[in-house]
Design an enzyme around this catalytic site. Structure first.
Site, mmCIF file in Angstrom:
data_model
loop_
_atom_site.group_PDB
_atom_site.id
_atom_site.type_symbol
_atom_site.label_atom_id
_atom_site.label_comp_id
_atom_site.label_asym_id
_atom_site.label_seq_id
_atom_site.Cartn_x
_atom_site.Cartn_y
_atom_site.Cartn_z
ATOM 1 N N ASP B 589 0.864 -1.194 0.000
ATOM 2 C CA ASP B 589 0.000 0.000 0.000
ATOM 3 C C ASP B 589 0.890 1.230 0.000
ATOM 4 O OD1 ASP B 589 -2.198 1.595 -0.031
ATOM 5 O OD2 ASP B 589 -2.952 1.030 1.946
ATOM 6 N N GLU B 627 2.502 6.460 -7.527
ATOM 7 C CA GLU B 627 1.736 5.321 -7.048
ATOM 8 C C GLU B 627 2.387 3.991 -7.410
ATOM 9 O OE1 GLU B 627 -1.758 6.653 -8.862
ATOM 10 O OE2 GLU B 627 -2.710 7.246 -6.986
ATOM 11 N N ASP B 659 -2.730 -2.800 -2.873
ATOM 12 C CA ASP B 659 -3.688 -1.731 -2.587
ATOM 13 C C ASP B 659 -3.038 -0.399 -2.974
ATOM 14 O OD1 ASP B 659 -5.840 -0.344 -1.641
ATOM 15 O OD2 ASP B 659 -5.818 -1.208 0.362
ATOM 16 N N HIS B 794 -0.453 -0.667 4.935
ATOM 17 C CA HIS B 794 -1.005 0.673 5.081
ATOM 18 C C HIS B 794 -0.530 1.303 6.391
ATOM 19 C CE1 HIS B 794 -3.853 3.934 5.535
ATOM 20 N NE2 HIS B 794 -4.120 3.450 6.744
#
Lengths: 377, 819
Positions: B589, B627, B659, B794
């Site tokens: 993530d 990203e 993710d 995350h």
């Protein structure tokens, strides 16, 4: 604005700064600022730039545009004439509706009667002789607004341009100063207006004799106001409405409540922060500040305003709640601007915020996240 | 892990508070996300929809539908397109000479030739779709912009068959036009109904309800997906915020504090209807400072704005904006813009508001629609579309029709998952997806004893610290944790004080440091975490004293802290059967600190053992806003090495849950990340090793929702509901799982897209596996929205990005120190 503009004459092309069309619009804006009209109509609104510029004037409550070429509303008009997010955040004091009609300045529509200001910017030169003849009777005679602004090219200026034809293909005529002033004076006499002549777009040095590039006549109605309201015109709707929008204003209660709540909370917050750090004493179970508890910055501009706040009842604290008497809140200029009496303030605030039991003071938490963590107490 | 920020507290607080806070966090992130998303081009999602990833997946050529579980009738917020143009349409390119930037003006100029192009047309800013052919392939037209002449060239590009995906793009544009016609106000990319505004006077807030819509082609049909969305208007200026932070005595604002609150926020200026990002605070200048106007004349800010507004405080600092943040312009210098705080309105939710329980409660009540209310709002939208004459006229021009009922189909509810904790086993609650009661009433799966540990507390919080110790003593025996006396150390309220004490008392034997914090100061937390994650790597746990105040919740909190510390020291709470041997699971993530334009951080978390109770964490620092992850190769090699060390052999399969991928990145993942992983597998494994790889893209931010009907009312589907028909895509091997349970509001399903799969999972197996992984997150005795490795990644990226800003010490890497 007009007087400050610098013109930069070049050898071949005369360039106006700001551009001539802007100078014409600024001229209208200045006049609006001076006369504060409530109802304004722009005949021949074109791309609605002038209407868009005028919507920022707080005095105007009705803004109307009429144009023969008004098609179905364009995106530009919708997005620029419709209220923006900002208009909802800071509503105007007074209502404003903007309406665009498709129609001609030589057709009568009763909805255009009774205006304070009508502008015909670069309009008359597009009228053929037949329409030009009808024009005064419709605008001056029937609509009969308090002030009319008419602008049109000054043909004496044309030799300074490279091309010696009309400035626009659709122009039916371009008058010199004499022609325009004669026509205007005749019309003014006939319909009991007085007229003054001026213009925008100063000629370059050495060519002063040609006068302004655009000549402008400002017509003011001579008769007293009282008589006009007596005339009732039969309803006659000829124009087709192509766009209409209403702006949020403080006339609407929920908007007033929002703005008032925000102002009141702003004032109480500034006092609350003072209160936390200032010396306090206990009186009858209340914690009261020893000083006047007046915020030192913002919100207040003059010493007189400060004195007024100082002389009003002080805020106090009971337990974890902080109370600000409504009598103090109303002394804050920005609150006072919105409501004129404590009673009104009370009745409004009771619908939006928390008041104490006898409704004499606003109640808020003494501490918020910031004061709890940051202020040493 | 702390008891500080909304999101963190959410993971920690117990009982039914958990749900509330977790959702609050979702609400908050969604609110923030919308502003970011608004700026993204719609084309993003569109690009993803045309990527065919299934063509390479032989094993699911026939079907991507599973069979396991109990069938259930579901509804979704999609409306079928029942009729659309069946003939060929014609696409034209429009060229402007001179070039015009503004889309509105471009459209305006084109519309001057409405008679020529016809009433029926769709214009996207550069190309035009017509139902008929123009006379000539190339036409030149002249339009007028004020007095300027603009030459338009309309040139034929191609014929679009009714099935062309490009058509859908135009339908989407058309639909936006329709929303506009319905008197909805466009703000950013979405449309809002200002007539139905709700005012929150005491929070100085107004909320406009609105809609997000998209038209795409799914499994069997084209549908319109519509969801409700909200716009927040704040009647508060940056100046209000600054004065709230001013020291009332010195009347000087703490520039540092103001910076913290304001930098990164988007402000809105009324005078020009524009938004700016605050990049810095200028404490040197004030509104009396002069600046040069475009004409060259000098003027003060007060005088400059006088015509429109009055600036009342002449001592306020100025805000600096460096202009719009654009991915493509990261390196180009911007001319800074100065703004007067009093004229800048705040937008979005601030941290301060997020911390304000009352604001969040009121907003949540209003914005968190349950399935019934959501359906009601969407019905209203569909009804207006059906009854608005102008809208119908526009739709009829294109022969577009929509069904007014939710699309309905059959989904499946997977069986509850069995949780193993030591010798005990129990099922997750079928409705609440939770086992908090069970987990605290017996020994944990793998217990670490607390022998050498420290507790640091500020002097005045001695009470809180000692009651925590007492409670820990009560709760630890049941869990099987042997706890010795902690060394209690007094500190003062500064980072310096904490670190000095730590420096003097942390030894190689120290297993755990527990810090009691007097308040929620972020810099204090950051300072402590930085020290303990980088300089002096030691597992640590922070607690804000106030959370220990309430005697009635103290035991639950102590239990939670004990479990948390156990995990951070390398213990484990429970496990589930995955039915898969010798596989390594990876979660990835990203965290973007766009606010401070800091580097983005990708968290890379991989399993170490077969039971999936130990996880290895690594971070990748990359350019702001990026990203796609570049350093995957190194990470994977390190992860494989550790797995091998632990299990004595290399895993036979690698399963990646990815993710944090933005819209429009699907093709890039295929081209960039999957090959990176494959190439590193090739370099680590011997030839013909037969190692398998499955790569799954996880998406949480989606607008598709699912409902079940029960007793005549729409409700949330049960946890474990799987959807792999109707609203999945034909070109993808994808499915949705509703894994978590929400107390109120509508549950958001998670979308999974298997883009690479040499393991050759059947739909049943991958769905089953994915759902089980959602039970493995040790910070919550319940099912979460994403597979545990994703959420660990995350948490890691968030801690590093928010607090430590540098690589954590490698000695912590195989612990869940970021929990």
């Amino acid at each position: 604005m007009v007087d400050n503009c610098e013109e930069v004459p070049t050898k071949e092309v005369i360039e106006f700064r700001p551009p001539l069309y802007k100078q014409r619009y600024f001229f209208v804006k200045n006049l609006v600022q001076q006369h504060k009209p409530k109802k304004v109509a722009d005949l021949g609104f074109g791309d609605a730039t002038l209407i868009w510029m005028l919507k920022y004037h707080h005095c105007i409550e009705h803004l109307v545009g009429v144009d023969t070429y008004a098609g179905s509303t364009s995106q530009w008009e919708i997005s620029n004439l419709s209220p923006s997010v900002g208009d909802y955040l800071v509503p105007r004091d007074l209502d404003l509706t903007i309406t665009l009609y498709r129609g001609s300045a030589v057709q009568k529509d009763s909805r255009l009667v009774g205006f304070d200001l009508m502008t015909c910017i670069e309009l008359i030169e597009h009228l053929d002789s037949e329409d030009l003849a009808k024009f005064p009777e419709v605008v001056f005679g029937y609509y009969s607004p308090r002030i009319i602004i008419i602008s049109t090219p000054n043909s004496e200026f044309n030799p300074l341009f490279p091309a010696s034809t009309f400035r626009h293909l659709d122009h039916k005529f371009e008058w010199n100063r004499m022609q325009f002033q004669t026509w205007a004076s005749d019309v003014a006499n006939l319909y009991n207006y007085s007229v003054e002549f001026t213009g925008v777009g100063s000629p370059p040095a050495g060519a002063e004799h040609v006068g302004y590039c655009t000549q402008i006549g400002v017509f003011q109605k001579n008769e007293a106001k009282a008589t006009e309201s007596c005339i009732s015109t039969p309803e006659e709707h000829v124009y087709e409405t192509v766009f209409t929008t209403a702006y949020p204003s403080l006339q609407e209660k929920k908007n007033l409540l929002l703005v008032l709540s925000a102002e009141v909370l702003r004032a109480s917050n500034s006092m609350r922060l003072r209160f936390i750090v200032d010396p306090k004493k206990k009186v009858n179970g209340r914690l009261v500040p020893e000083d006047s508890c007046v915020p030192r910055y913002g919100l207040i501009v003059t010493d007189a305003q400060r004195a007024q706040i100082e002389s009003s009842p002080k805020p106090y604290c009971v337990g974890k709640k902080f109370y600000v008497p409504l009598e103090r809140l109303i002394t804050f200029p920005k609150v006072n601007r919105l409501v004129d009496s404590v009673e009104r303030l009370r009745s409004l605030l009771s619908e939006a915020l928390k008041l104490n039991r006898d409704q004499s003071a606003l109640q808020v938490d003494l501490h918020d996240h910031y004061s709890r963590t940051m202020l040493s107490y | 892990m702390v008891w500080k920020f909304c999101r963190e507290v959410g993971d920690l607080t117990h009982g039914f508070h958990i749900r509330f806070h977790v959702e609050e966090l979702q609400l908050a992130t969604r609110l923030r996300a919308t502003s970011l998303k608004e700026r993204k081009h719609f084309g993003g999602i569109f690009r993803d929809h045309v990527v065919d990833t299934r063509q390479y997946l032989e094993h699911v050529r026939e079907s991507t539908t599973g069979t396991l579980g109990r069938p259930v009738k579901l509804f979704t917020n999609h409306f079928r397109v029942t009729s659309r143009p069946q003939q060929v349409t014609y696409k034209y390119n429009i060229d402007y000479m001179p070039d015009i930037e503004d889309g509105k003006v471009r459209s305006e100029l084109l519309l001057q030739h409405k008679a020529f192009i016809g009433e029926c047309h769709i214009f996207d800013g550069s190309s035009l779709l017509l139902p008929h052919k123009l006379l000539l392939p190339k036409t030149e037209l002249v339009s007028l912009l004020k007095n300027q002449v603009v030459k338009l060239t309309i040139e034929f590009i191609s014929e679009l068959s009714p099935n062309s995906p490009d058509c859908l793009r135009y339908y989407n544009i058309l639909f936006r036009r329709i929303l506009k016609q319905m008197n909805l106000k466009q703000v950013g990319r979405n449309y809002y109904n200002k007539q139905e505004a709700t005012e929150f006077f005491d929070h100085k807030l107004v909320i406009w309800p609105g809609y997000v819509t998209s038209i795409f082609e799914y499994e069997t049909s084209i549908t319109l997906c519509a969801d409700v969305n909200h716009k927040l208007l704040r009647m508060q200026t940056a100046y209000d915020l600054i004065t709230g932070l001013r020291d009332p005595q010195t009347r000087k604002e703490d520039v540092e504090q103001v910076s913290k609150e304001l930098i990164g926020s988007i402000v809105f200026t009324l005078y020009n209807n524009k938004t700016y990002r605050v990049d810095a605070i200028n404490g040197e200048d004030n509104p009396r400072t002069k600046f040069k106007k475009s004409g060259g004349a000098e003027i003060t800010f007060v005088d400059y704005y006088r015509e429109n507004t009055e600036v009342t405080d002449l001592t306020q600092p100025l805000l600096i904006s460096k202009g719009k943040w654009k991915k493509s312009q990261q390196d180009t210098p911007h001319k800074p813009i100065m703004l007067v705080p009093e004229l800048c309105y705040l937008t979005g939710l601030s941290d301060k508001m997020r911390k304000d329980y009352r604001v969040m409660r009121d907003l949540a009540l209003h914005m968190r629609l349950d399935p019934e209310r959501r359906q009601h709002e969407l019905r209203k939208l569909m009804n207006t579309i059906q009854t608005n004459r102008e809208v119908q006229r526009e739709l009829q021009l294109w022969d577009l029709k929509f069904d007014t009922n939710f699309v309905s189909f059959s989904g499946r509810i997977l069986k509850e998952v069995r949780i193993f904790q030591g010798r005990r086993a129990f099922d997750s609650h079928p409705q609440f997806a939770d086992w908090s009661r069970e987990t605290r009433s017996g020994p944990l799966l793998n217990v670490k004893s607390l022998d050498h540990w420290l507790i640091l507390y500020p002097t005045r919080n001695y009470g809180a610290a000692s009651s925590l110790v007492q409670s820990l003593r009560k709760v630890t025996p049941t869990m099987g944790i042997a706890m010795r006396e902690a060394k209690m150390l007094e500190v003062s309220d500064t980072v310096q004080s904490y670190t000095t004490v730590l420096e003097n008392h942390v030894s190689s034997k120290t297993q755990m440091v527990l810090c009691v914090l007097s308040s929620e100061k972020k810099d204090l937390y950051d300072g402590i975490k930085q020290y303990l994650c980088v300089k002096c790597p030691t597992p640590s746990q922070c607690v804000v004293a106030r959370t220990l105040d309430k005697p009635q919740t103290l035991m639950t909190i102590a239990t939670k802290i004990a479990q948390q510390m156990n995990c951070k020291m390398g213990g484990a709470l429970w496990k589930v059967e995955t039915g898969l041997q010798n596989a390594m699971f990876i979660g990835i993530d990203c965290f973007h600190d766009i606010v401070n334009r800091r580097k983005s951080i990708a968290g890379f978390v991989s399993s170490i053992n077969q039971e999936l109770t130990q996880w290895f964490s690594q971070c990748i620092f990359q350019e702001s806003g990026q990203e796609l992850v570049n350093g995957l190769k190194t990470c994977l090699e390190a992860a494989l090495k550790l797995w091998c060390k632990h299990n004595q052999f290399l895993p036979q399969a690698i399963i990646v849950y990815r993710d944090g991928v933005g819209d429009g990145q699907l093709q890039a993942l295929m081209d960039h990340e999957v090959p990176q992983i494959e190439s590193s597998l090739r370099s680590v494994y011997p030839k013909d090793s037969g190692v398998k790889l499955t790569f799954i893209v996880v998406k949480k931010r989606i607008n598709t929702r699912f409902f079940v009907e029960s007793q005549g009312r729409l409700q949330n589907p049960l946890p474990g509901t799987v959807i792999d028909v109707e609203v999945t895509k034909r070109q993808w091997y994808d499915f949705f799982i509703v894994s978590q349970s929400v107390k109120d509001g509508t549950v958001t399903p998670t979308h999974y897209n298997v883009i690479h799969d040499t393991v050759c999972f059947t739909p049943d197996r991958i769905q089953y596996l994915t759902y089980r992984l959602c039970h493995m997150y040790y910070n919550l005795p319940g099912v979460i929205r994403v597979p545990a490795p994703c959420h660990y990644a995350h948490k890691l990226a968030y801690l590093v990005g928010q607090s430590i800003h540098q690589e954590p010490h490698h000695s912590l890497a195989s612990r869940l120190f970021y929990l």
